[in-house]
Design a protein around this motif. Structure first.
Motif, PDB file in Angstrom:
ATOM      1  N   ALA A 187      62.720  26.715  40.797  1.00 24.55           N
ATOM      2  CA  ALA A 187      64.041  26.862  41.427  1.00 24.55           C
ATOM      3  C   ALA A 187      64.045  28.064  42.369  1.00 24.55           C
ATOM      4  O   ALA A 187      64.577  28.003  43.484  1.00 24.55           O
ATOM      5  CB  ALA A 187      65.118  27.018  40.353  1.00 24.55           C
ATOM      6  N   ALA A 188      63.423  29.178  41.923  1.00 26.91           N
ATOM      7  CA  ALA A 188      63.374  30.395  42.743  1.00 26.91           C
ATOM      8  C   ALA A 188      62.623  30.139  44.045  1.00 26.91           C
ATOM      9  O   ALA A 188      63.014  30.622  45.108  1.00 26.91           O
ATOM     10  CB  ALA A 188      62.714  31.530  41.962  1.00 26.91           C
ATOM     11  N   ALA A 189      61.550  29.361  43.973  1.00 25.54           N
ATOM     12  CA  ALA A 189      60.758  29.069  45.176  1.00 25.54           C
ATOM     13  C   ALA A 189      61.537  28.166  46.142  1.00 25.54           C
ATOM     14  O   ALA A 189      61.511  28.385  47.353  1.00 25.54           O
ATOM     15  CB  ALA A 189      59.426  28.428  44.789  1.00 25.54           C
ATOM     16  N   PHE A 190      62.228  27.151  45.602  1.00 25.31           N
ATOM     17  CA  PHE A 190      63.047  26.293  46.478  1.00 25.31           C
ATOM     18  C   PHE A 190      64.096  27.154  47.207  1.00 25.31           C
ATOM     19  O   PHE A 190      64.297  27.021  48.422  1.00 25.31           O
ATOM     20  CB  PHE A 190      63.756  25.198  45.660  1.00 25.31           C
ATOM     21  CG  PHE A 190      62.869  24.046  45.244  1.00 25.31           C
ATOM     22  CD1 PHE A 190      62.183  23.282  46.197  1.00 25.31           C
ATOM     23  CD2 PHE A 190      62.720  23.695  43.906  1.00 25.31           C
ATOM     24  CE1 PHE A 190      61.367  22.213  45.817  1.00 25.31           C
ATOM     25  CE2 PHE A 190      61.900  22.626  43.512  1.00 25.31           C
ATOM     26  CZ  PHE A 190      61.229  21.889  44.462  1.00 25.31           C
ATOM     27  N   ALA A 191      64.749  28.055  46.465  1.00 31.23           N
ATOM     28  CA  ALA A 191      65.791  28.889  47.086  1.00 31.23           C
ATOM     29  C   ALA A 191      65.191  29.878  48.080  1.00 31.23           C
ATOM     30  O   ALA A 191      65.788  30.158  49.119  1.00 31.23           O
ATOM     31  CB  ALA A 191      66.587  29.630  46.006  1.00 31.23           C
ATOM     32  N   LEU A 192      64.013  30.407  47.771  1.00 33.96           N
ATOM     33  CA  LEU A 192      63.363  31.350  48.693  1.00 33.96           C
ATOM     34  C   LEU A 192      62.991  30.655  50.002  1.00 33.96           C
ATOM     35  O   LEU A 192      63.221  31.192  51.090  1.00 33.96           O
ATOM     36  CB  LEU A 192      62.112  31.958  48.043  1.00 33.96           C
ATOM     37  CG  LEU A 192      61.380  33.009  48.884  1.00 33.96           C
ATOM     38  CD1 LEU A 192      62.232  34.261  49.090  1.00 33.96           C
ATOM     39  CD2 LEU A 192      60.048  33.408  48.238  1.00 33.96           C
ATOM     40  N   ALA A 193      62.464  29.456  49.894  1.00 36.24           N
ATOM     41  CA  ALA A 193      62.142  28.696  51.110  1.00 36.24           C
ATOM     42  C   ALA A 193      63.409  28.457  51.925  1.00 36.24           C
ATOM     43  O   ALA A 193      63.413  28.658  53.141  1.00 36.24           O
ATOM     44  CB  ALA A 193      61.486  27.363  50.737  1.00 36.24           C
ATOM     45  N   ASN A 194      64.491  28.074  51.261  1.00 31.83           N
ATOM     46  CA  ASN A 194      65.735  27.823  51.983  1.00 31.83           C
ATOM     47  C   ASN A 194      66.284  29.098  52.618  1.00 31.83           C
ATOM     48  O   ASN A 194      66.830  29.065  53.720  1.00 31.83           O
ATOM     49  CB  ASN A 194      66.773  27.194  51.054  1.00 31.83           C
ATOM     50  CG  ASN A 194      66.491  25.714  50.830  1.00 31.83           C
ATOM     51  OD1 ASN A 194      65.893  25.052  51.688  1.00 31.83           O
ATOM     52  ND2 ASN A 194      66.887  25.194  49.680  1.00 31.83           N
ATOM     53  N   ALA A 195      66.149  30.232  51.919  1.00 34.92           N
ATOM     54  CA  ALA A 195      66.640  31.502  52.474  1.00 34.92           C
ATOM     55  C   ALA A 195      65.889  31.846  53.754  1.00 34.92           C
ATOM     56  O   ALA A 195      66.489  32.253  54.749  1.00 34.92           O
ATOM     57  CB  ALA A 195      66.484  32.623  51.449  1.00 34.92           C
ATOM     58  N   ALA A 220      57.740  25.634  46.319  1.00 31.89           N
ATOM     59  CA  ALA A 220      58.813  24.981  47.081  1.00 31.89           C
ATOM     60  C   ALA A 220      58.321  23.717  47.779  1.00 31.89           C
ATOM     61  O   ALA A 220      59.103  22.950  48.326  1.00 31.89           O
ATOM     62  CB  ALA A 220      59.400  25.940  48.112  1.00 31.89           C
TER      63      ALA A 220
END
Lengths: 297, 297
Positions: A187-195, A220
Motif C-alpha cells: 500500500a505504501a509503495a502504491f501511494a508513493l508512486a501516486n505521490a 507499486a
C-alpha cells in the motif's frame, strides 16, 4: 505424485517448476480460467497438460490453489466437493481468515491446508514464474489442528521440498502480521508512486530516479487484480497498519519541521531494523528453532 | 591528476576507486575528520596517503567534498580560501541551494561545481565503497553558469569517467526534485520501519519478513548522521513531499475502507510507474539526449 495447479501465475507456476525439478511432482496438470495463461504455461513446460478444475481434481494427489484471494473460496469449495479422502488441497493466498472460516464445516475440511508461502515479485503471469522463488523463505500454515495429520504431513513435505521454513499460527494472527509486513509495504509503495506521479514536472523527476527510489517503489508495479482483493479481504488489519504508518509519518514530518533531536532519535530507532532483518539480534534470529518454539503444533 | 578527497565514506571512497581504476586520478590524497576512517581508506588502498585539508588542497588538481551536508559549507569555504585558480572543487552532497547561495560571492566561486551524483546504498564508511557505484546513473550539476568553463569541463569529464549522464538545473529545481525522488523515499522507509517496530509481537513479525518488506524498508538502514542534515537543509521541500505522500496514503486508505472501484483506479495509476521507470514510455526515456534537451547549458 500427480499435482493439479489451479492458477498458473507467478506463485503457482514457480511452485510447479521447483516441485517438478525436485522429482516431488511427476505429473502436473494445469488449470486456469484464462486460456492464454494455460497455453503459455504449457508452452513454457511448466505443466504437462491443460485440464479443467473438474477433470483435474479427481486425478490429483495434491491440489494447489494459487489465484487472487477473491476467487479462492469458490474454487476451494468446488475442489473440496470433488476430492477423495486421499487428496491434499492447499490454498496459498495472502489472506487466510475469511476463506478458512467459510469452509470450517465442509465435510472435507481436514483435506485442506491453509497456507501462505511468503515470497513473490512484482511481476505476474506464467512467464514471471521463477525457479527457487521460495528457497530460504517462510511458509505460514494456519490453524493446523483442523487438518488431517496425513494431509498436514504431505503439505509440510511439499513446502520443505521448496526449501521453505514453516511457521504455524492462527489465521487471525497471520492476517494481522501479514498486514504489517506485506500488505502495508505494498500500500505504501502504491501511494508513493501516486505521490511522485502527482508532480507536474514528472519528466525531470523520473529522469533522475535513482536506485533508492526504484527499490522503494518497486512494489507499486504489482498487479491490482491480485492486490485489490487482498486489501479488501484483510481490510480491518490493512487499515490499522496504514493508520499506524500515517501516525509515524506525521511524527517524522513534525520532527523535521521543529525538533531535530527527535528526528535523529526516530531515525536511530528505525535503524534497528538492520540488526533485526540481518539476524544480528540473537533473540530475533530467523530460524526454524525460533519459529517452532513460537508456534508449536 | 592529483585528487584530494575530503570525506572517505561510501560516496568519496567509491569515486576514488573508479577514478583511480580509469587512470583519471594518478595520486589520491585522503582527508577525514575521523582518523579511523582515514586509516581504513588507506588500508583498503582507496587513497595513497592521509593528509589534512590544509595540506592536501594546495597540492590538488581536483578536490572532492563528500561529507554530510551540514559540514559541507565550512569545508567548502576553507577549500576555496586555499585553492589556486587551476584547482576544481566539487561538492557532491544531496542538497545544493543553501550551500550554493552561501558561496555566491566567494572570489573563487568559479572554481566550484555544485553537483549531486545520484547513487548510493544504505551502507556508509570506507568499507562500504564500491567499484562501479555510479555507472549508468545521473549526476546533477547546478547553476553551471556560475562555474568557470575550464572547471565545468574538468568536472564533466570526471563524471563521464565514472560512467554518469549529466543533468543541468538550478539548485532550487534539484532540491525540489530530489526531495520527491530521494529524500521522500528515505523518510517513508524510516517511518515504515518505525511503524512495524511499533508492533508488540515483533518476533513474529520479523520472522515473517519477506522480500517485499526488505526492499521497501532497506533505506531505513541509512545513516542518521548523513540523512538528518539533508532533511534539515531541504526542510521546506521534504515537508512538502511528505504532505503530498500522506495525502495519497489517506486517499488510498479511504478507498480500501469504502470505495473498491477507486482503490483499483489508484493502483492502476500507480502501475504507470513501471512503464516510466523501465523506460517503456518513449517521451520519458532516460537518456542523455532527453536530459540535454531539458537542461541545455
Amino acid at each position: 505424485m500427480k499435482l493439479a495447479v489451479i492458477g498458473l501465475g507467478l506463485i503457482g507456476g514457480s511452485m510447479a517448476i521447483d516441485l517438478r525439478k525436485a522429482g516431488f511432482a511427476t505429473e502436473i496438470m494445469g488449470v486456469d480460467i484464462n486460456p492464454d495463461n494455460a497455453q503459455e504455461a504449457y508452452r513454457l513446460g511448466i505443466i504437462d497438460r491443460i485440464e479443467t478444475l473438474e477433470s483435474a481434481v479427481p486425478m490429483a494427489d495434491m491440489v494447489l490453489i494459487a489465484i487472487p484471494v477473491d476467487k479462492v473460496l469458490d474454487s476451494l469449495i468446488r475442489v473440496l466437493d470433488l476430492v477423495s479422502d486421499q487428496t491434499t488441497v492447499i490454498d496459498v493466498g495472502s489472506t487466510k481468515k475469511v476463506i478458512g472460516s467459510a469452509v470450517d464445516n465442509h465435510p472435507k475440511r481436514r483435506n485442506y491446508i491453509s497456507a501462505h508461502p511468503m515470497s513473490g515479485t512484482e511481476n505476474s503471469g506464467p512467464s514471471a514464474a521463477l525457479e527457487g522463488l521460495f528457497e530460504g523463505k517462510i511458509n505460514i500454515i494456519c490453524d493446523q489442528e483442523k487438518c488431517g495429520p496425513q494431509h498436514l504431513a504431505f503439505a509440510e513435505k511439499m513446502f520443505q521440498v521448496l526449501g521453505m521454513d514453516i511457521a504455524y499460527m492462527t489465521a487471525d494472527d497471520q492476517d494481522h502480521s501479514t498486514a504489517f509486513i506485506s500488505h502495508l509495504p505494498h500500500a505504501a509503495a502504491f501511494a508513493l508512486a501516486n505521490a511522485v506521479l502527482d508532480k507536474e514536472d514528472r519528466t525531470i523527476i523520473f529522469d533522475l530516479a535513482s536506485g533508492g527510489f526504484n527499490s522503494t517503489v518497486r512494489l507499486a508495479k504489482s498487479s491490482p487484480e491480485m492486490w485489490g482483493p487482498i486489501f479488501q479481504q484483510n481490510r480491518e488489519y490493512v487499515v490499522e497498519s496504514l493508520e499506524v504508518y500515517i501516525k509515524h509519518l506525521k511524527a517524522f514530518k513534525k520532527s523535521i519541521e521543529s525538533d531535530p533531536q527527535q528526528m535523529m532519535a526516530l531515525m536511530k530507532n528505525a535503524n534497528r531494523i538492520r540488526g533485526i532483518l540481518d539476524g544480528e539480534n540473537d533473540s530475533l534470529v530467523k530460524n526454524e528453532k525460533t519459529i517452532v518454539k513460537l508456534y508449536t503444533k
